[in-house]
Write an enzyme that holds these catalytic residues in place. Structure first.
Site, PDB file in Angstrom:
ATOM      1  N   ARG A  69       1.006  -1.036  -0.442  1.00 27.33           N
ATOM      2  CA  ARG A  69       0.266   0.097  -0.122  1.00 27.33           C
ATOM      3  C   ARG A  69       0.776   1.045   0.306  1.00 27.33           C
ATOM      4  NH1 ARG A  69      -3.982  -0.502   4.676  1.00 27.33           N
ATOM      5  NH2 ARG A  69      -4.182   1.674   4.170  1.00 27.33           N
ATOM      6  N   VAL A 102      -4.775   7.238   6.081  1.00 24.96           N
ATOM      7  CA  VAL A 102      -3.812   6.955   6.574  1.00 24.96           C
ATOM      8  C   VAL A 102      -2.609   7.356   5.424  1.00 24.96           C
ATOM      9  CG1 VAL A 102      -4.172   5.262   8.339  1.00 24.96           C
ATOM     10  CG2 VAL A 102      -3.616   4.684   5.880  1.00 24.96           C
ATOM     11  N   HIS A 118      -6.319   7.876  12.418  1.00 24.62           N
ATOM     12  CA  HIS A 118      -6.165   6.569  12.095  1.00 24.62           C
ATOM     13  C   HIS A 118      -4.407   5.876  12.131  1.00 24.62           C
ATOM     14  CE1 HIS A 118     -10.276   5.122  11.513  1.00 24.62           C
ATOM     15  NE2 HIS A 118     -10.435   5.510  12.758  1.00 24.62           N
ATOM     16  N   CYS A 129       9.650  -1.541  21.887  1.00 29.16           N
ATOM     17  CA  CYS A 129      10.045  -0.196  23.026  1.00 29.16           C
ATOM     18  C   CYS A 129       9.332   1.650  22.275  1.00 29.16           C
ATOM     19  CB  CYS A 129      11.409   0.190  22.698  1.00 29.16           C
ATOM     20  SG  CYS A 129      12.281   0.387  21.561  1.00 29.16           S
ATOM     21  N   THR A 186     -16.425   8.244   2.952  1.00 28.95           N
ATOM     22  CA  THR A 186     -16.455   8.137   3.570  1.00 28.95           C
ATOM     23  C   THR A 186     -17.856   6.816   4.167  1.00 28.95           C
ATOM     24  OG1 THR A 186     -15.925   7.636   6.853  1.00 28.95           O
ATOM     25  CG2 THR A 186     -16.574   9.668   5.954  1.00 28.95           C
ATOM     26  N   ASN A 211     -21.029  11.907  -1.655  1.00 25.37           N
ATOM     27  CA  ASN A 211     -20.494  10.166  -1.844  1.00 25.37           C
ATOM     28  C   ASN A 211     -21.130   9.740  -3.348  1.00 25.37           C
ATOM     29  OD1 ASN A 211     -20.142   7.577  -1.307  1.00 25.37           O
ATOM     30  ND2 ASN A 211     -19.985   8.490   1.213  1.00 25.37           N
TER      31      ASN A 211
HETATM   32  C1  BJW Z   1     -16.159   7.749  -3.128  1.00 25.07           C
HETATM   33  C2  BJW Z   1     -15.692   7.974  -4.098  1.00 25.07           C
HETATM   34  C3  BJW Z   1     -15.270   8.883  -4.534  1.00 25.07           C
HETATM   35  C4  BJW Z   1     -15.696   5.649  -3.188  1.00 25.07           C
HETATM   36  N1  BJW Z   1     -15.748  10.511  -3.885  1.00 25.07           N
HETATM   37  N2  BJW Z   1     -16.830   8.472  -2.214  1.00 25.07           N
HETATM   38  C5  BJW Z   1     -18.763   1.319  18.022  1.00 25.07           C
HETATM   39  C6  BJW Z   1     -20.427   0.938  17.333  1.00 25.07           C
HETATM   40  C7  BJW Z   1     -19.939  -0.400  16.902  1.00 25.07           C
HETATM   41  C8  BJW Z   1     -18.440  -0.950  16.884  1.00 25.07           C
HETATM   42  C9  BJW Z   1     -17.174   0.163  17.546  1.00 25.07           C
HETATM   43  C10 BJW Z   1     -18.078   1.174  18.869  1.00 25.07           C
HETATM   44  N3  BJW Z   1     -16.712   1.555  19.647  1.00 25.07           N
HETATM   45  C11 BJW Z   1     -15.853   0.641  18.786  1.00 25.07           C
HETATM   46  C12 BJW Z   1     -16.154  -0.191  18.121  1.00 25.07           C
HETATM   47  C13 BJW Z   1     -15.545  -1.119  17.347  1.00 25.07           C
HETATM   48  C14 BJW Z   1     -14.185  -0.789  15.492  1.00 25.07           C
HETATM   49  C15 BJW Z   1     -15.050  -0.021  14.466  1.00 25.07           C
HETATM   50  O1  BJW Z   1     -15.653   0.825  14.777  1.00 25.07           O
HETATM   51  N4  BJW Z   1     -16.550  -1.409  14.848  1.00 25.07           N
HETATM   52  C16 BJW Z   1     -17.094  -1.549  12.920  1.00 25.07           C
HETATM   53  C17 BJW Z   1     -16.425  -1.211  11.487  1.00 25.07           C
HETATM   54  C18 BJW Z   1     -17.570  -2.465  13.439  1.00 25.07           C
HETATM   55  N5  BJW Z   1     -13.320   0.404  16.704  1.00 25.07           N
HETATM   56  C19 BJW Z   1     -12.080  -0.021  16.570  1.00 25.07           C
HETATM   57  O2  BJW Z   1     -11.603  -0.901  16.894  1.00 25.07           O
HETATM   58  C20 BJW Z   1     -11.619   1.814  16.860  1.00 25.07           C
HETATM   59  N6  BJW Z   1     -11.116   1.141  18.381  1.00 25.07           N
HETATM   60  C21 BJW Z   1     -11.717   1.475  19.415  1.00 25.07           C
HETATM   61  O3  BJW Z   1     -12.724   1.508  19.728  1.00 25.07           O
HETATM   62  O4  BJW Z   1     -10.776   1.575  20.309  1.00 25.07           O
HETATM   63  C22 BJW Z   1     -11.444   1.150  21.406  1.00 25.07           C
HETATM   64  C23 BJW Z   1     -10.922   0.953  22.882  1.00 25.07           C
HETATM   65  C24 BJW Z   1     -10.868   1.349  24.102  1.00 25.07           C
HETATM   66  C25 BJW Z   1     -10.126   1.256  25.388  1.00 25.07           C
HETATM   67  C26 BJW Z   1      -9.148   0.377  25.119  1.00 25.07           C
HETATM   68  C27 BJW Z   1      -8.987   0.014  23.922  1.00 25.07           C
HETATM   69  C28 BJW Z   1      -9.687   0.776  22.091  1.00 25.07           C
HETATM   70  C29 BJW Z   1     -10.281   1.508  15.894  1.00 25.07           C
HETATM   71  C30 BJW Z   1     -10.836   1.408  15.236  1.00 25.07           C
HETATM   72  C31 BJW Z   1      -9.733   1.700  13.168  1.00 25.07           C
HETATM   73  C32 BJW Z   1     -10.027   1.869  12.015  1.00 25.07           C
HETATM   74  N7  BJW Z   1      -8.742   1.409  11.717  1.00 25.07           N
HETATM   75  C33 BJW Z   1      -8.891   0.913   9.714  1.00 25.07           C
HETATM   76  C34 BJW Z   1      -7.312   0.869   9.355  1.00 25.07           C
HETATM   77  C35 BJW Z   1      -6.445   1.770   9.241  1.00 25.07           C
HETATM   78  C36 BJW Z   1      -5.201   1.122   8.949  1.00 25.07           C
HETATM   79  C37 BJW Z   1      -5.254   0.978   7.219  1.00 25.07           C
HETATM   80  O5  BJW Z   1      -5.513   1.829   6.182  1.00 25.07           O
HETATM   81  O6  BJW Z   1      -4.652  -0.037   7.601  1.00 25.07           O
HETATM   82  O7  BJW Z   1      -9.026   2.313   9.329  1.00 25.07           O
HETATM   83  S1  BJW Z   1     -10.251   0.228   9.693  1.00 25.07           S
HETATM   84  C38 BJW Z   1     -10.368   1.100   7.715  1.00 25.07           C
HETATM   85  O8  BJW Z   1     -12.043   1.897   7.966  1.00 25.07           O
HETATM   86  C39 BJW Z   1      -9.533   1.813   7.832  1.00 25.07           C
HETATM   87  C40 BJW Z   1     -10.304   3.794   7.864  1.00 25.07           C
HETATM   88  O9  BJW Z   1      -9.826   4.548   8.046  1.00 25.07           O
HETATM   89  C41 BJW Z   1     -11.902   3.065   8.550  1.00 25.07           C
HETATM   90  C42 BJW Z   1     -12.558   4.047   7.481  1.00 25.07           C
HETATM   91  O10 BJW Z   1     -13.058   3.483   6.592  1.00 25.07           O
HETATM   92  P1  BJW Z   1     -13.512   4.777   5.411  1.00 25.07           P
HETATM   93  O11 BJW Z   1     -12.380   5.840   5.642  1.00 25.07           O
HETATM   94  O12 BJW Z   1     -14.906   5.613   5.189  1.00 25.07           O
HETATM   95  O13 BJW Z   1     -13.470   3.837   3.806  1.00 25.07           O
HETATM   96  P2  BJW Z   1     -14.905   2.632   3.415  1.00 25.07           P
HETATM   97  O14 BJW Z   1     -13.774   2.219   2.383  1.00 25.07           O
HETATM   98  O15 BJW Z   1     -15.296   2.269   4.050  1.00 25.07           O
HETATM   99  O16 BJW Z   1     -15.214   4.130   2.512  1.00 25.07           O
HETATM  100  C43 BJW Z   1     -15.116   4.523   1.684  1.00 25.07           C
HETATM  101  C44 BJW Z   1     -16.886   5.549   0.926  1.00 25.07           C
HETATM  102  O17 BJW Z   1     -15.815   6.102   0.230  1.00 25.07           O
HETATM  103  C45 BJW Z   1     -17.387   4.742   0.949  1.00 25.07           C
HETATM  104  O18 BJW Z   1     -18.962   4.896   0.905  1.00 25.07           O
HETATM  105  C46 BJW Z   1     -17.770   4.996  -0.902  1.00 25.07           C
HETATM  106  O19 BJW Z   1     -19.116   4.977  -1.963  1.00 25.07           O
HETATM  107  C47 BJW Z   1     -17.074   5.806  -0.955  1.00 25.07           C
HETATM  108  N8  BJW Z   1     -16.416   6.666  -1.856  1.00 25.07           N
HETATM  109  N9  BJW Z   1     -15.257   6.719  -4.026  1.00 25.07           N
HETATM  110  C48 BJW Z   1     -16.406   9.886  -2.626  1.00 25.07           C
HETATM  111  N10 BJW Z   1     -14.774   9.477  -5.621  1.00 25.07           N
HETATM  112 ZN    ZN Z   2      12.489  -1.515  20.259  1.00 29.40          ZN
END
Ligand code: BJW
Ligand code: ZN
Length: 245
Positions: A69, A102, A118, A129, A186, A211
């Site tokens: 990536r 990212v 993120h 560390c 998003t 979107n």
């Molecule tokens: C266009 C287009 C064009 C296309 N023009 N538009 C509450 C409820 C339910 C679940 C949870 C909750 N709270 C927490 C959770 C759990 C979890 C979560 O949310 N899960 C759900 C998915 C069910 N969240 C977590 O685990 C988070 N951490 C956390 O809650 O910690 C709690 C904690 C407490 C105490 C101690 C310790 C912890 C962390 C979430 C991390 C997400 N990470 C990722 C990977 C990042 C690294 C990497 O890049 O590899 O982040 S997942 C992935 O999804 C990435 C993105 O940033 C994120 C969001 O995705 P995004 O950007 O919306 O993309 P897409 O693909 O989903 O959508 C693209 C959109 O664009 C679409 O709508 C298209 O239509 C559109 N589109 N072309 C305009 N040209």
């Molecule tokens: Zn180290």
């Protein structure tokens, strides 16, 4: 492009704008989104790649995925959507970009006030560390920490991990203080990031979604624009330029 009159009126009086962005804003730069029609998670499972246990189970595979990536990101450029957002800074007192991406493309496009919820794929650190680690090339295989021998991981937020607390708190404040919050590219399904537009809305900000498809948040916004962010954001900027003449 015809924009809703109510939105034009809001733009005329707005001082503070927040953009909340996701993978779709970078799609037109050639970076695949996660979900949806062309999403990478149609082929790869997030739980196998985007969490810490997956990394411990198979660090080489996860590292290789991030290196792949990084290569795509290095070879690409910000698109018209990123550049137009950066240009908003010329016309409004406060412009904040809160991104889930990212890829660093908002900064490369010139936005100066960016919160990355993120992390950033260009940075890495040691899992034992926390020492930062700079990789020399997109081809380097999984490195070990020079200080303690620990595994090096990308500085991104995986599922189950905390978001950077300061960036999140500042994003919440910017959202609560905003006059307009523009949500672009998003699916708004990942929390707690997806609370940002809801915070803006609860504080009385005017919400606009850009979107190509309907999302979780479409029913909650004041104005939903169906279209590509690389076309719609520049069109909004043009309307702003026109009214500020
Ligand atoms: C266009 C287009 C064009 C296309 N023009 N538009 C509450 C409820 C339910 C679940 C949870 C909750 N709270 C927490 C959770 C759990 C979890 C979560 O949310 N899960 C759900 C998915 C069910 N969240 C977590 O685990 C988070 N951490 C956390 O809650 O910690 C709690 C904690 C407490 C105490 C101690 C310790 C912890 C962390 C979430 C991390 C997400 N990470 C990722 C990977 C990042 C690294 C990497 O890049 O590899 O982040 S997942 C992935 O999804 C990435 C993105 O940033 C994120 C969001 O995705 P995004 O950007 O919306 O993309 P897409 O693909 O989903 O959508 C693209 C959109 O664009 C679409 O709508 C298209 O239509 C559109 N589109 N072309 C305009 N040209
Ligand atoms: Zn180290």
């Amino acid at each position: 492009m015809e924009l809703k009159e109510e939105f034009i009126e809001k733009l005329k009086s707005a001082k503070s704008i927040v953009f909340f962005t996701g993978a779709g804003i970078s799609a037109e730069s050639g970076i695949p989104t996660f979900r949806g029609k062309d999403g990478i998670w149609n082929k790869l499972k997030p739980e196998e790649l985007a969490n810490f246990n997956a990394f411990l189970r198979n660090p080489d595979m996860v590292w290789e995925w991030y290196q792949y990536r990084r290569q795509i990101i290095h070879d690409t450029k910000p698109n018209a959507g990123h550049f137009a957002m950066a240009e908003f800074e010329k016309y409004f007192d406060d412009v904040t970009v809160v991104t889930q991406n990212v890829d660093n493309l908002h900064r490369r496009a010139g936005s100066s006030n960016v919160f990355e919820l993120h992390g950033n794929i260009e940075r890495n650190y040691c899992i034992d560390c926390s020492e930062p680690y700079y990789i020399k090339s997109d081809e380097e295989s999984l490195p070990k920490c020079k200080i303690c021998g620990g595994l090096i991981r990308p500085d991104v937020v995986w599922f189950g991990e905390m978001l950077p607390q300061e960036a999140f708190a500042k994003s919440e404040k910017a959202a609560a203080d905003s006059d307009i919050c523009i949500i672009a590219g998003t699916s708004a399904v990942v929390y707690p990031a997806a609370y940002i537009p809801l915070t803006a809305r609860d504080a009385g900000s005017y919400l606009v979604e850009i979107n190509v498809a309907p999302t979780e948040i479409s029913g909650l916004v004041n104005y939903s624009v169906r279209g590509k962010s690389g076309e719609v954001v520049p069109a909004i900027l043009e309307a702003v330029k026109e009214m500020k003449k």
